[in-house]
Design a protein around this motif. Structure first.
Motif, mmCIF file in Angstrom:
data_model
loop_
_atom_site.group_PDB
_atom_site.id
_atom_site.type_symbol
_atom_site.label_atom_id
_atom_site.label_comp_id
_atom_site.label_asym_id
_atom_site.label_seq_id
_atom_site.Cartn_x
_atom_site.Cartn_y
_atom_site.Cartn_z
ATOM 1 N N ALA A 187 51.912 45.185 29.588
ATOM 2 C CA ALA A 187 51.767 46.114 30.420
ATOM 3 C C ALA A 187 50.486 46.531 30.779
ATOM 4 O O ALA A 187 50.257 46.910 31.692
ATOM 5 N N SER A 207 48.709 43.647 32.825
ATOM 6 C CA SER A 207 49.378 43.477 34.181
ATOM 7 C C SER A 207 48.928 44.561 35.101
ATOM 8 O O SER A 207 48.720 44.628 36.065
ATOM 9 N N SER A 208 48.900 45.883 34.392
ATOM 10 C CA SER A 208 48.650 47.210 35.086
ATOM 11 C C SER A 208 46.952 47.002 35.535
ATOM 12 O O SER A 208 46.468 47.479 36.650
ATOM 13 N N TYR A 209 46.312 46.459 34.300
ATOM 14 C CA TYR A 209 44.696 46.238 34.743
ATOM 15 C C TYR A 209 44.388 45.213 35.943
ATOM 16 O O TYR A 209 43.839 45.505 36.773
ATOM 17 N N GLU A 236 46.352 44.679 38.234
ATOM 18 C CA GLU A 236 46.862 44.933 39.539
ATOM 19 C C GLU A 236 45.993 46.082 40.163
ATOM 20 O O GLU A 236 45.597 46.121 41.255
ATOM 21 N N GLU A 261 48.116 53.675 39.845
ATOM 22 C CA GLU A 261 48.089 52.553 38.728
ATOM 23 C C GLU A 261 47.104 52.912 37.719
ATOM 24 O O GLU A 261 47.611 52.807 36.690
ATOM 25 N N LYS A 267 49.329 55.124 35.611
ATOM 26 C CA LYS A 267 50.175 54.379 34.663
ATOM 27 C C LYS A 267 49.629 54.034 33.301
ATOM 28 O O LYS A 267 49.894 53.834 32.338
ATOM 29 N N ILE A 268 48.225 53.468 33.651
ATOM 30 C CA ILE A 268 47.300 52.886 32.532
ATOM 31 C C ILE A 268 46.986 54.115 31.710
ATOM 32 O O ILE A 268 47.289 53.982 30.314
ATOM 33 N N LYS A 286 48.733 38.060 36.329
ATOM 34 C CA LYS A 286 49.830 38.713 35.690
ATOM 35 C C LYS A 286 50.788 37.987 35.249
ATOM 36 O O LYS A 286 51.537 37.979 34.124
#
Length: 447
Positions: free
Chosen positions: A143, A146-148, A150, A213, A216-217, A422
Protein backbone atom coordinates in the motif's frame (compact mmCIF):
# COMPACT_ATOMS: atom_id res chain seq x y z
CA UNK A 1 4.91 -20.31 57.27
CA UNK A 2 6.48 -22.73 54.81
CA UNK A 3 3.85 -21.83 52.18
CA UNK A 4 4.53 -18.13 52.68
CA UNK A 5 8.27 -18.69 52.20
CA UNK A 6 7.69 -20.55 48.91
CA UNK A 7 5.42 -17.78 47.58
CA UNK A 8 7.97 -15.13 48.53
CA UNK A 9 10.71 -16.98 46.64
CA UNK A 10 8.56 -17.23 43.51
CA UNK A 11 7.65 -13.55 43.65
CA UNK A 12 11.28 -12.51 44.01
CA UNK A 13 12.27 -14.78 41.14
CA UNK A 14 9.53 -13.25 38.97
CA UNK A 15 10.68 -9.68 39.62
CA UNK A 16 14.29 -10.60 38.92
CA UNK A 17 13.63 -12.49 35.71
CA UNK A 18 10.92 -10.28 34.22
CA UNK A 19 12.21 -7.64 31.84
CA UNK A 20 9.82 -5.88 29.46
CA UNK A 21 10.52 -6.11 25.71
CA UNK A 22 12.02 -2.75 24.85
CA UNK A 23 13.15 -3.63 21.33
CA UNK A 24 10.07 -2.11 19.72
CA UNK A 25 10.33 0.99 21.90
CA UNK A 26 13.96 1.43 20.86
CA UNK A 27 12.97 1.06 17.21
CA UNK A 28 10.35 3.74 17.68
CA UNK A 29 13.17 6.01 18.73
CA UNK A 30 14.29 6.12 15.11
CA UNK A 31 11.14 7.90 14.00
CA UNK A 32 12.20 11.50 14.84
CA UNK A 33 15.12 11.26 12.41
CA UNK A 34 12.83 10.05 9.63
CA UNK A 35 10.21 12.63 10.58
CA UNK A 36 12.67 15.45 9.97
CA UNK A 37 13.36 14.19 6.44
CA UNK A 38 9.75 13.61 5.42
CA UNK A 39 8.88 17.30 5.26
CA UNK A 40 11.72 17.96 2.78
CA UNK A 41 11.85 14.91 0.52
CA UNK A 42 10.33 11.47 0.46
CA UNK A 43 12.38 8.32 0.16
CA UNK A 44 10.55 5.02 -0.20
CA UNK A 45 12.81 3.24 2.29
CA UNK A 46 12.08 5.92 4.91
CA UNK A 47 8.34 5.55 4.39
CA UNK A 48 8.49 1.76 4.66
CA UNK A 49 10.59 1.94 7.84
CA UNK A 50 8.24 4.50 9.34
CA UNK A 51 5.16 2.43 8.48
CA UNK A 52 6.71 -0.72 9.91
CA UNK A 53 7.23 1.01 13.25
CA UNK A 54 4.00 2.98 13.49
CA UNK A 55 1.22 1.42 11.42
CA UNK A 56 -1.52 0.21 13.82
CA UNK A 57 -2.43 -2.76 11.60
CA UNK A 58 1.08 -4.15 12.04
CA UNK A 59 0.89 -3.53 15.79
CA UNK A 60 -2.47 -5.32 15.96
CA UNK A 61 -1.14 -8.32 14.04
CA UNK A 62 1.85 -8.55 16.38
CA UNK A 63 -0.42 -8.55 19.40
CA UNK A 64 -2.63 -11.17 17.76
CA UNK A 65 0.45 -13.34 17.33
CA UNK A 66 1.24 -12.86 21.03
CA UNK A 67 -2.31 -13.93 21.88
CA UNK A 68 -1.81 -17.25 20.09
CA UNK A 69 1.53 -17.73 21.83
CA UNK A 70 -0.20 -17.33 25.18
CA UNK A 71 -3.02 -19.61 24.04
CA UNK A 72 -0.40 -22.26 23.33
CA UNK A 73 1.01 -21.93 26.84
CA UNK A 74 -2.45 -22.04 28.36
CA UNK A 75 -3.79 -24.88 26.23
CA UNK A 76 -0.99 -27.35 26.88
CA UNK A 77 -1.12 -26.86 30.65
CA UNK A 78 -2.89 -29.13 33.10
CA UNK A 79 -6.39 -28.12 34.23
CA UNK A 80 -6.48 -26.20 37.47
CA UNK A 81 -6.94 -28.35 40.58
CA UNK A 82 -10.26 -28.11 42.36
CA UNK A 83 -10.69 -27.48 46.09
CA UNK A 84 -14.09 -28.07 47.63
CA UNK A 85 -15.28 -27.85 51.22
CA UNK A 86 -18.57 -28.87 52.74
CA UNK A 87 -19.96 -27.63 56.05
CA UNK A 88 -22.83 -29.46 57.74
CA UNK A 89 -25.18 -27.23 59.76
CA UNK A 90 -26.53 -30.46 61.27
CA UNK A 91 -23.46 -32.70 61.63
CA UNK A 92 -23.73 -36.27 60.45
CA UNK A 93 -23.32 -38.65 63.35
CA UNK A 94 -20.76 -41.40 62.91
CA UNK A 95 -19.35 -44.01 65.22
CA UNK A 96 -16.35 -41.78 65.90
CA UNK A 97 -18.36 -38.63 66.33
CA UNK A 98 -20.25 -36.00 64.32
CA UNK A 99 -18.89 -35.06 60.90
CA UNK A 100 -18.79 -31.27 61.01
CA UNK A 101 -17.14 -30.54 57.66
CA UNK A 102 -14.98 -32.07 54.91
CA UNK A 103 -12.43 -30.89 52.38
CA UNK A 104 -11.67 -32.34 48.92
CA UNK A 105 -8.67 -31.50 46.68
CA UNK A 106 -8.74 -33.04 43.19
CA UNK A 107 -6.77 -32.84 39.95
CA UNK A 108 -7.80 -33.99 36.48
CA UNK A 109 -5.02 -35.70 34.49
CA UNK A 110 -5.65 -36.08 30.74
CA UNK A 111 -4.65 -39.34 29.11
CA UNK A 112 -0.85 -39.41 28.61
CA UNK A 113 0.07 -37.71 25.34
CA UNK A 114 -3.12 -35.65 25.08
CA UNK A 115 -1.59 -32.36 26.20
CA UNK A 116 1.48 -32.74 24.01
CA UNK A 117 -0.73 -33.46 21.00
CA UNK A 118 -2.94 -30.48 21.84
CA UNK A 119 0.25 -28.42 21.98
CA UNK A 120 1.07 -29.46 18.39
CA UNK A 121 -2.32 -28.20 17.23
CA UNK A 122 -1.80 -24.91 19.04
CA UNK A 123 1.72 -24.62 17.61
CA UNK A 124 0.15 -24.61 14.15
CA UNK A 125 -2.05 -21.70 15.25
CA UNK A 126 1.06 -19.83 16.39
CA UNK A 127 2.78 -20.42 13.04
CA UNK A 128 -0.31 -19.30 11.15
CA UNK A 129 -0.51 -16.17 13.28
CA UNK A 130 3.17 -15.46 12.57
CA UNK A 131 2.45 -15.76 8.85
CA UNK A 132 -0.45 -13.34 9.32
CA UNK A 133 2.02 -10.82 10.75
CA UNK A 134 4.16 -11.21 7.63
CA UNK A 135 1.07 -10.86 5.44
CA UNK A 136 0.03 -7.67 7.20
CA UNK A 137 3.52 -6.21 6.88
CA UNK A 138 3.62 -6.99 3.16
CA UNK A 139 0.15 -5.55 2.64
CA UNK A 140 1.28 -2.29 4.24
CA UNK A 141 4.50 -2.34 2.18
CA UNK A 142 2.41 -2.78 -0.98
CA UNK A 143 0.00 0.00 0.00
CA UNK A 144 2.77 2.46 0.91
CA UNK A 145 4.82 1.65 -2.20
CA UNK A 146 1.81 1.94 -4.53
CA UNK A 147 0.83 5.27 -3.00
CA UNK A 148 4.44 6.47 -3.23
CA UNK A 149 4.68 5.65 -6.95
CA UNK A 150 1.33 7.33 -7.54
CA UNK A 151 2.65 10.46 -5.81
CA UNK A 152 5.74 10.35 -8.02
CA UNK A 153 3.51 10.30 -11.09
CA UNK A 154 1.35 13.17 -9.86
CA UNK A 155 4.34 15.38 -9.06
CA UNK A 156 6.02 14.56 -12.38
CA UNK A 157 2.75 15.23 -14.20
CA UNK A 158 2.53 18.65 -12.50
CA UNK A 159 6.04 19.44 -13.79
CA UNK A 160 5.09 18.37 -17.31
CA UNK A 161 1.86 20.38 -17.18
CA UNK A 162 3.58 23.53 -15.93
CA UNK A 163 6.23 23.29 -18.64
CA UNK A 164 3.54 22.92 -21.30
CA UNK A 165 1.50 25.71 -19.73
CA UNK A 166 4.37 28.13 -20.29
CA UNK A 167 4.61 27.04 -23.93
CA UNK A 168 0.84 27.31 -24.42
CA UNK A 169 0.75 30.79 -22.92
CA UNK A 170 3.49 31.77 -25.34
CA UNK A 171 1.46 30.31 -28.22
CA UNK A 172 -1.65 32.13 -26.98
CA UNK A 173 0.18 35.47 -27.11
CA UNK A 174 1.49 34.64 -30.59
CA UNK A 175 -1.99 33.69 -31.81
CA UNK A 176 -3.55 36.86 -30.39
CA UNK A 177 -0.92 39.07 -32.03
CA UNK A 178 -1.26 37.19 -35.31
CA UNK A 179 -5.03 37.53 -35.19
CA UNK A 180 -4.72 41.26 -34.57
CA UNK A 181 -2.55 41.47 -37.69
CA UNK A 182 -4.91 39.24 -39.73
CA UNK A 183 -2.26 36.52 -39.89
CA UNK A 184 -4.30 33.97 -37.89
CA UNK A 185 -7.87 32.83 -37.63
CA UNK A 186 -10.12 33.32 -34.61
CA UNK A 187 -10.28 29.50 -34.45
CA UNK A 188 -6.55 29.48 -33.73
CA UNK A 189 -6.97 31.94 -30.88
CA UNK A 190 -9.89 29.97 -29.43
CA UNK A 191 -7.97 26.72 -29.66
CA UNK A 192 -4.93 28.25 -27.94
CA UNK A 193 -7.15 29.58 -25.15
CA UNK A 194 -8.91 26.24 -24.76
CA UNK A 195 -5.64 24.30 -24.51
CA UNK A 196 -4.24 26.78 -22.01
CA UNK A 197 -7.37 26.53 -19.87
CA UNK A 198 -7.27 22.73 -20.07
CA UNK A 199 -3.67 22.59 -18.85
CA UNK A 200 -4.49 25.03 -16.03
CA UNK A 201 -7.33 22.72 -15.02
CA UNK A 202 -4.99 19.72 -15.19
CA UNK A 203 -2.54 21.45 -12.85
CA UNK A 204 -5.26 22.30 -10.36
CA UNK A 205 -6.63 18.76 -10.47
CA UNK A 206 -3.18 17.21 -10.09
CA UNK A 207 -2.35 19.43 -7.13
CA UNK A 208 -5.54 18.35 -5.38
CA UNK A 209 -4.74 14.71 -6.17
CA UNK A 210 -1.27 15.25 -4.75
CA UNK A 211 -2.70 16.39 -1.44
CA UNK A 212 -5.13 13.43 -1.44
CA UNK A 213 -2.29 10.98 -2.03
CA UNK A 214 -0.21 12.58 0.71
CA UNK A 215 -3.15 12.20 3.08
CA UNK A 216 -3.33 8.52 2.18
CA UNK A 217 0.39 8.10 2.90
CA UNK A 218 0.05 9.93 6.22
CA UNK A 219 -2.77 7.64 7.32
CA UNK A 220 -0.68 4.59 6.42
CA UNK A 221 2.12 6.03 8.56
CA UNK A 222 -0.32 6.82 11.39
CA UNK A 223 0.36 10.56 11.05
CA UNK A 224 -2.13 13.45 11.00
CA UNK A 225 -3.78 13.67 7.53
CA UNK A 226 -2.44 17.13 6.72
CA UNK A 227 1.09 16.56 8.05
CA UNK A 228 3.72 18.00 5.71
CA UNK A 229 5.32 15.68 3.15
CA UNK A 230 8.03 16.71 0.73
CA UNK A 231 8.70 15.77 -2.86
CA UNK A 232 8.92 12.08 -3.72
CA UNK A 233 12.22 10.97 -5.22
CA UNK A 234 11.88 9.45 -8.68
CA UNK A 235 12.98 5.81 -8.82
CA UNK A 236 14.01 4.03 -12.03
CA UNK A 237 11.80 1.05 -12.94
CA UNK A 238 13.16 -2.31 -11.77
CA UNK A 239 13.64 -5.11 -14.28
CA UNK A 240 12.20 -8.53 -13.51
CA UNK A 241 14.75 -11.37 -13.74
CA UNK A 242 12.27 -14.23 -13.28
CA UNK A 243 10.03 -15.92 -15.82
CA UNK A 244 6.30 -16.30 -15.28
CA UNK A 245 6.64 -20.01 -14.44
CA UNK A 246 9.36 -19.22 -11.91
CA UNK A 247 7.10 -16.66 -10.25
CA UNK A 248 4.38 -19.30 -9.98
CA UNK A 249 6.85 -21.53 -8.13
CA UNK A 250 8.04 -18.73 -5.87
CA UNK A 251 4.49 -17.93 -4.82
CA UNK A 252 3.93 -21.52 -3.74
CA UNK A 253 7.04 -21.37 -1.54
CA UNK A 254 6.87 -17.86 -0.09
CA UNK A 255 3.41 -16.30 -0.49
CA UNK A 256 1.65 -16.13 2.88
CA UNK A 257 -1.81 -17.22 1.76
CA UNK A 258 -0.35 -20.41 0.31
CA UNK A 259 1.81 -20.99 3.38
CA UNK A 260 -1.17 -20.43 5.67
CA UNK A 261 -3.17 -22.96 3.64
CA UNK A 262 -0.33 -25.46 4.03
CA UNK A 263 -0.19 -24.86 7.78
CA UNK A 264 -3.95 -25.38 7.98
CA UNK A 265 -3.48 -28.86 6.49
CA UNK A 266 -0.74 -29.67 9.01
CA UNK A 267 -2.95 -28.38 11.82
CA UNK A 268 -5.85 -30.58 10.68
CA UNK A 269 -3.56 -33.62 10.61
CA UNK A 270 -2.54 -32.94 14.20
CA UNK A 271 -6.21 -32.39 15.09
CA UNK A 272 -7.01 -35.88 13.78
CA UNK A 273 -4.42 -37.34 16.14
CA UNK A 274 -5.77 -35.19 18.98
CA UNK A 275 -9.31 -36.50 18.39
CA UNK A 276 -8.03 -40.02 19.00
CA UNK A 277 -6.59 -38.97 22.35
CA UNK A 278 -9.82 -37.19 23.24
CA UNK A 279 -11.66 -40.48 22.77
CA UNK A 280 -9.57 -41.99 25.58
CA UNK A 281 -10.40 -41.61 29.29
CA UNK A 282 -8.94 -38.93 31.49
CA UNK A 283 -8.14 -39.53 35.14
CA UNK A 284 -8.95 -37.71 38.34
CA UNK A 285 -6.94 -37.94 41.53
CA UNK A 286 -7.95 -36.41 44.84
CA UNK A 287 -7.46 -36.16 48.58
CA UNK A 288 -10.35 -36.21 51.04
CA UNK A 289 -10.27 -34.85 54.58
CA UNK A 290 -13.20 -34.88 57.00
CA UNK A 291 -13.29 -33.06 60.34
CA UNK A 292 -14.87 -35.29 63.03
CA UNK A 293 -16.09 -33.87 66.33
CA UNK A 294 -16.27 -35.56 69.75
CA UNK A 295 -19.16 -38.05 70.11
CA UNK A 296 -21.77 -37.34 72.75
CA UNK A 297 -21.74 -40.84 74.30
CA UNK A 298 -20.93 -42.17 77.77
CA UNK A 299 -18.16 -44.52 76.64
CA UNK A 300 -16.52 -43.20 73.46
CA UNK A 301 -14.14 -45.48 71.51
CA UNK A 302 -10.41 -44.92 71.76
CA UNK A 303 -10.25 -43.35 68.24
CA UNK A 304 -13.21 -41.09 68.85
CA UNK A 305 -12.87 -37.62 67.22
CA UNK A 306 -10.10 -38.74 64.85
CA UNK A 307 -10.38 -36.94 61.52
CA UNK A 308 -10.87 -39.02 58.33
CA UNK A 309 -8.36 -38.93 55.44
CA UNK A 310 -8.93 -40.63 52.08
CA UNK A 311 -7.48 -40.90 48.58
CA UNK A 312 -9.78 -40.60 45.56
CA UNK A 313 -9.31 -42.00 42.06
CA UNK A 314 -11.70 -41.59 39.18
CA UNK A 315 -11.90 -41.48 35.41
CA UNK A 316 -14.37 -40.40 32.79
CA UNK A 317 -15.84 -43.11 30.60
CA UNK A 318 -16.04 -42.21 26.87
CA UNK A 319 -18.75 -44.75 26.20
CA UNK A 320 -20.73 -42.76 23.59
CA UNK A 321 -19.04 -44.23 20.54
CA UNK A 322 -21.14 -42.20 18.13
CA UNK A 323 -19.83 -39.01 19.69
CA UNK A 324 -16.25 -40.31 19.56
CA UNK A 325 -16.61 -41.32 15.93
CA UNK A 326 -18.07 -37.95 15.00
CA UNK A 327 -15.19 -36.16 16.72
CA UNK A 328 -12.69 -38.00 14.50
CA UNK A 329 -14.86 -37.58 11.40
CA UNK A 330 -15.07 -33.85 12.03
CA UNK A 331 -11.26 -33.61 12.20
CA UNK A 332 -10.91 -35.56 8.94
CA UNK A 333 -13.48 -33.35 7.23
CA UNK A 334 -11.51 -30.31 8.38
CA UNK A 335 -8.41 -31.76 6.72
CA UNK A 336 -10.27 -32.38 3.47
CA UNK A 337 -11.56 -28.80 3.56
CA UNK A 338 -8.07 -27.46 4.25
CA UNK A 339 -6.66 -29.36 1.27
CA UNK A 340 -9.40 -28.02 -0.99
CA UNK A 341 -8.84 -24.49 0.34
CA UNK A 342 -5.14 -24.82 -0.45
CA UNK A 343 -5.92 -25.71 -4.06
CA UNK A 344 -8.35 -22.79 -4.34
CA UNK A 345 -5.78 -20.40 -2.88
CA UNK A 346 -3.04 -21.64 -5.21
CA UNK A 347 -5.26 -21.31 -8.29
CA UNK A 348 -6.45 -17.86 -7.27
CA UNK A 349 -2.86 -16.72 -6.69
CA UNK A 350 -1.72 -18.02 -10.09
CA UNK A 351 -4.62 -16.30 -11.82
CA UNK A 352 -3.76 -12.98 -10.16
CA UNK A 353 -0.09 -13.42 -11.05
CA UNK A 354 -1.04 -14.04 -14.68
CA UNK A 355 -3.11 -10.84 -14.84
CA UNK A 356 -0.39 -8.79 -13.17
CA UNK A 357 2.25 -10.27 -15.46
CA UNK A 358 0.26 -9.13 -18.50
CA UNK A 359 -0.17 -5.64 -17.03
CA UNK A 360 3.54 -5.49 -16.23
CA UNK A 361 4.59 -6.51 -19.74
CA UNK A 362 2.08 -4.15 -21.33
CA UNK A 363 3.29 -1.22 -19.22
CA UNK A 364 6.87 -2.04 -20.17
CA UNK A 365 5.92 -2.09 -23.84
CA UNK A 366 4.22 1.28 -23.48
CA UNK A 367 7.30 2.75 -21.78
CA UNK A 368 9.52 1.60 -24.63
CA UNK A 369 7.01 2.80 -27.21
CA UNK A 370 6.72 6.29 -25.76
CA UNK A 371 10.41 6.66 -24.86
CA UNK A 372 11.87 5.33 -28.11
CA UNK A 373 9.30 6.23 -30.73
CA UNK A 374 6.21 8.31 -30.02
CA UNK A 375 7.56 10.98 -27.66
CA UNK A 376 10.84 11.69 -29.56
CA UNK A 377 8.87 11.93 -32.79
CA UNK A 378 6.29 14.23 -31.20
CA UNK A 379 8.96 16.53 -29.72
CA UNK A 380 10.74 16.66 -33.05
CA UNK A 381 7.43 17.48 -34.75
CA UNK A 382 6.87 20.31 -32.24
CA UNK A 383 10.22 21.87 -33.18
CA UNK A 384 9.54 21.47 -36.88
CA UNK A 385 6.03 22.91 -36.70
CA UNK A 386 7.30 25.85 -34.64
CA UNK A 387 9.97 26.58 -37.25
CA UNK A 388 7.47 26.35 -40.10
CA UNK A 389 5.02 28.59 -38.29
CA UNK A 390 7.67 31.22 -37.59
CA UNK A 391 8.69 31.09 -41.26
CA UNK A 392 5.08 31.43 -42.40
CA UNK A 393 4.99 27.98 -43.96
CA UNK A 394 2.65 26.35 -41.44
CA UNK A 395 -0.60 27.01 -39.64
CA UNK A 396 -0.88 27.86 -35.98
CA UNK A 397 -3.60 25.25 -35.56
CA UNK A 398 -1.18 22.54 -36.72
CA UNK A 399 1.41 23.78 -34.25
CA UNK A 400 -1.16 23.68 -31.41
CA UNK A 401 -2.33 20.20 -32.37
CA UNK A 402 1.18 18.76 -32.43
CA UNK A 403 2.06 20.45 -29.14
CA UNK A 404 -1.05 18.97 -27.47
CA UNK A 405 -0.09 15.53 -28.77
CA UNK A 406 3.41 15.83 -27.31
CA UNK A 407 1.92 16.92 -23.98
CA UNK A 408 -0.36 13.88 -23.87
CA UNK A 409 2.55 11.59 -24.77
CA UNK A 410 4.61 12.99 -21.90
CA UNK A 411 1.79 12.34 -19.43
CA UNK A 412 1.22 8.87 -20.89
CA UNK A 413 4.88 7.99 -20.46
CA UNK A 414 4.81 9.00 -16.79
CA UNK A 415 1.57 7.04 -16.34
CA UNK A 416 3.08 3.93 -17.91
CA UNK A 417 6.16 4.15 -15.64
CA UNK A 418 3.97 4.44 -12.55
CA UNK A 419 1.69 1.60 -13.65
CA UNK A 420 4.76 -0.58 -14.19
CA UNK A 421 6.14 0.13 -10.72
CA UNK A 422 2.78 -0.33 -8.98
CA UNK A 423 2.12 -3.58 -10.83
CA UNK A 424 5.58 -4.87 -9.94
CA UNK A 425 4.94 -4.14 -6.26
CA UNK A 426 1.75 -6.20 -6.38
CA UNK A 427 3.48 -8.98 -8.30
CA UNK A 428 6.27 -9.13 -5.71
CA UNK A 429 3.60 -9.29 -3.03
CA UNK A 430 2.22 -12.45 -4.62
CA UNK A 431 5.64 -13.94 -5.36
CA UNK A 432 6.88 -13.35 -1.82
CA UNK A 433 10.33 -12.19 -3.01
CA UNK A 434 11.79 -9.21 -4.82
CA UNK A 435 11.88 -9.91 -8.55
CA UNK A 436 14.72 -7.70 -9.77
CA UNK A 437 17.44 -10.00 -8.44
CA UNK A 438 17.73 -13.73 -7.93
CA UNK A 439 18.82 -15.71 -4.88
CA UNK A 440 17.21 -13.11 -2.66
CA UNK A 441 15.71 -13.78 0.72
CA UNK A 442 11.92 -13.82 0.92
CA UNK A 443 10.27 -10.55 1.81
CA UNK A 444 9.66 -10.34 5.52
CA UNK A 445 12.79 -12.32 6.46
CA UNK A 446 14.52 -9.12 7.44
CA UNK A 447 11.45 -7.27 8.60
Amino acid sequence: MKLFTILAVFLCFGFLTFSPDTSFASEKGGLPGIEDRLSERLDLSDLLHYAYLSNPSITASRESWQIFIENYRIGKSYPDPQLMTTYFPKPIETRLGPQDWNLTLSQVIPFPGTLSQKGKVLEADVRISRLMVDKTVKNIVTAVSSSYYELVYIQRAVDVAKANLGLNQKLLNISQNAYAQDNALFYDVSKARAQTAQIQYDIMLLQELEQTEKTKINTLLNRPPNEALGRAMNLPPKQVVYSLDEIYGLSMMYQEDNLIAEEAILKSEEAIQLSKYENLPSFKFGLFYAGIGQPDVASPPKDAGDDAVGVQLGLNLPLWFGKNKSRTAKAKASKAKAMADKTVTANRTKARISRLWFKLQNSNRLILLYENDLLPQALEAVKTSETWFQEGQGKLSDFLEIQATAYNFQLSLERAKTDYSKTLVQLERLAGVVLDRKNSEPEGENQ
